[in-house]
Design a protein around this motif. Sequence first.
Motif, mmCIF file in Angstrom:
data_model
loop_
_atom_site.group_PDB
_atom_site.id
_atom_site.type_symbol
_atom_site.label_atom_id
_atom_site.label_comp_id
_atom_site.label_asym_id
_atom_site.label_seq_id
_atom_site.Cartn_x
_atom_site.Cartn_y
_atom_site.Cartn_z
ATOM 1 N N HIS A 85 0.815 -1.214 0.000
ATOM 2 C CA HIS A 85 0.000 0.000 0.000
ATOM 3 C C HIS A 85 0.853 1.270 0.000
ATOM 4 C CE1 HIS A 85 -4.159 -1.429 0.229
ATOM 5 N NE2 HIS A 85 -3.690 -2.437 0.954
ATOM 6 N N GLN A 86 2.057 1.191 -0.556
ATOM 7 C CA GLN A 86 2.912 2.369 -0.662
ATOM 8 C C GLN A 86 3.148 2.762 -2.115
ATOM 9 O OE1 GLN A 86 2.999 3.367 2.736
ATOM 10 N NE2 GLN A 86 5.219 3.409 2.873
ATOM 11 N N ASP A 87 3.017 1.805 -3.051
ATOM 12 C CA ASP A 87 3.394 2.080 -4.441
ATOM 13 C C ASP A 87 2.525 3.148 -5.071
ATOM 14 O OD1 ASP A 87 1.357 0.129 -4.248
ATOM 15 O OD2 ASP A 87 1.788 -0.657 -6.245
ATOM 16 N N TYR A 88 1.220 3.174 -4.755
ATOM 17 C CA TYR A 88 0.365 4.191 -5.378
ATOM 18 C C TYR A 88 0.600 5.576 -4.766
ATOM 19 C CZ TYR A 88 -2.600 2.617 -1.466
ATOM 20 O OH TYR A 88 -3.074 2.229 -0.231
ATOM 21 N N LEU A 89 1.429 5.649 -3.724
ATOM 22 C CA LEU A 89 1.868 6.934 -3.181
ATOM 23 C C LEU A 89 3.198 7.365 -3.801
ATOM 24 C CD1 LEU A 89 1.110 6.313 0.607
ATOM 25 C CD2 LEU A 89 -0.358 7.417 -1.099
ATOM 26 N N GLU A 93 -5.389 12.472 0.223
ATOM 27 C CA GLU A 93 -5.953 13.733 0.715
ATOM 28 C C GLU A 93 -5.058 14.336 1.799
ATOM 29 O OE1 GLU A 93 -9.868 12.705 1.993
ATOM 30 O OE2 GLU A 93 -10.590 12.260 -0.040
ATOM 31 N N LEU A 94 -4.496 13.472 2.632
ATOM 32 C CA LEU A 94 -3.599 13.925 3.688
ATOM 33 C C LEU A 94 -2.379 14.631 3.104
ATOM 34 C CD1 LEU A 94 -2.323 13.885 6.555
ATOM 35 C CD2 LEU A 94 -1.669 11.515 6.128
ATOM 36 N N ILE A 95 -1.795 14.054 2.060
ATOM 37 C CA ILE A 95 -0.628 14.663 1.427
ATOM 38 C C ILE A 95 -0.970 16.035 0.858
ATOM 39 C CG2 ILE A 95 0.998 14.431 -0.488
ATOM 40 C CD1 ILE A 95 0.792 11.344 -0.003
ATOM 41 N N GLN A 96 -2.135 16.125 0.193
ATOM 42 C CA GLN A 96 -2.552 17.412 -0.365
ATOM 43 C C GLN A 96 -2.774 18.454 0.728
ATOM 44 O OE1 GLN A 96 -2.536 18.308 -3.596
ATOM 45 N NE2 GLN A 96 -1.647 16.259 -3.861
ATOM 46 N N PHE A 149 6.552 19.393 0.367
ATOM 47 C CA PHE A 149 6.479 18.126 1.105
ATOM 48 C C PHE A 149 6.500 16.935 0.149
ATOM 49 C CE2 PHE A 149 3.966 14.540 2.689
ATOM 50 C CZ PHE A 149 4.637 14.266 3.878
ATOM 51 N N SER A 150 7.347 15.945 0.453
ATOM 52 C CA SER A 150 7.437 14.712 -0.328
ATOM 53 C C SER A 150 7.676 13.547 0.614
ATOM 54 C CB SER A 150 8.580 14.795 -1.349
ATOM 55 O OG SER A 150 8.832 13.519 -1.920
ATOM 56 N N LEU A 151 6.935 12.463 0.418
ATOM 57 C CA LEU A 151 7.141 11.267 1.225
ATOM 58 C C LEU A 151 8.511 10.653 0.979
ATOM 59 C CD1 LEU A 151 3.671 9.495 0.834
ATOM 60 C CD2 LEU A 151 4.553 10.612 2.893
ATOM 61 N N HIS A 152 9.105 10.939 -0.170
ATOM 62 C CA HIS A 152 10.399 10.344 -0.517
ATOM 63 C C HIS A 152 11.508 10.820 0.411
ATOM 64 C CE1 HIS A 152 9.280 8.354 -4.308
ATOM 65 N NE2 HIS A 152 8.469 9.374 -4.485
ATOM 66 N N ASP A 153 11.523 12.114 0.712
ATOM 67 C CA ASP A 153 12.681 12.653 1.424
ATOM 68 C C ASP A 153 12.327 13.386 2.712
ATOM 69 O OD1 ASP A 153 11.535 14.975 0.436
ATOM 70 O OD2 ASP A 153 13.031 15.237 -1.145
ATOM 71 N N PHE A 154 11.075 13.327 3.130
ATOM 72 C CA PHE A 154 10.712 14.006 4.373
ATOM 73 C C PHE A 154 11.387 13.312 5.549
ATOM 74 C CE2 PHE A 154 7.978 14.761 8.089
ATOM 75 C CZ PHE A 154 7.963 16.143 8.086
#
Length: 357
Positions: A16-20, A209-212, A221-226
């Motif tokens: 459940h991470q790939d679509y992010l 929605e949380l990311i937005q 903000f990016s999940l990759h490098d936060f």
Amino acid sequence: MLTISTPGRICLFGEHQDYLGLPVIAAAISRRVQMTGQHRSDNKIIIHLPDIGSELQMEVFATRMPYREKRDYFRSGYNVLIDKGLKFSKGIECTVNGNIPINSGTSSSSALLVTWIHFLSKMADVPRHFTSQELGELAYIAEIVEFNEPGGMMDQLSTAIGNAVYLQFEPKVVVRELKPNLGTFVLADSREPKDTIGVLKRAKFARLELIQKIRQTLPSFSLHDFNTSGQEDLKKLLTNDEYALLGGTLRNRDILREALALFESGEMSNEKLGQLLIEHHGILRDLLQISTPKIEAMMSAALAAGALGGKINGSGGGGCMFVYAPHEPEKVADAMNAVGGRSYIIRIDRGTTVHIS
């Protein structure tokens, strides 16, 4: 006579991470689909499907075939090869058999499409050699793009390439084949239908929605490098539920990184792998809420019988789970069967293969 065989797959880390846009580590398993066939003297394509008591008939086309039904995978597989310039003037007859659990999160449909495209590529008037990665990419087009479906490339690439594989999707597709020295796993089907739509509402859409929401205040903000050291600063922007979801998502990102380092270290620790799987499953269960009481009963029984760790596999809300059981896997399988599962002892396996007899 031509035979093509392709494995199913499990997702070790990154569920459940790939679509992010985050990477995954997947592994091919020793449950496979096999297609055997040869040319016919006419222009018919006949596909025997004895496992489901069915048969499909088509005719070779010089151009793309029109679709006859939703997810018409045999025609879409043919069409993507027509788009690649392959030509077919002879009929084909083949039989499909398999032992991958169906509709339970082990990529049976992707394995079938990889097999079919691989098979057709060898049966063309001028046979074409595609790399395993190219076969996975073609299967992705046939399964996802052709029908405008949501989904990433994990299933198609992992079944085509085989073994364990690290897959990164952003900013570009990166494939790193891994060769960890892994023992046996036990795959277990809960025999519960998956609640895919219900799962996606929380696991996917709530986090998108949380990311937005975060980006309204922190555009970069990016999940990759936060860095998780700055996580506390976001607490004032989010509800308690949203903050917990963010924390779980970032921790699963970092669990995958720890697993990748373990796999590439050359010093495999079965116990460490088990611990990482258990922590990953806990986040999927508690924060994304994709497990079920039956799957938890199967997990508890497996761990009590000697499994070192495990997790739910696939979208969740039912379907399959697996455990890492390098010692006494039969005992572990029996324990999961005793609470209502259907278990299979598996190993990491090679990708799609060809045999000519």
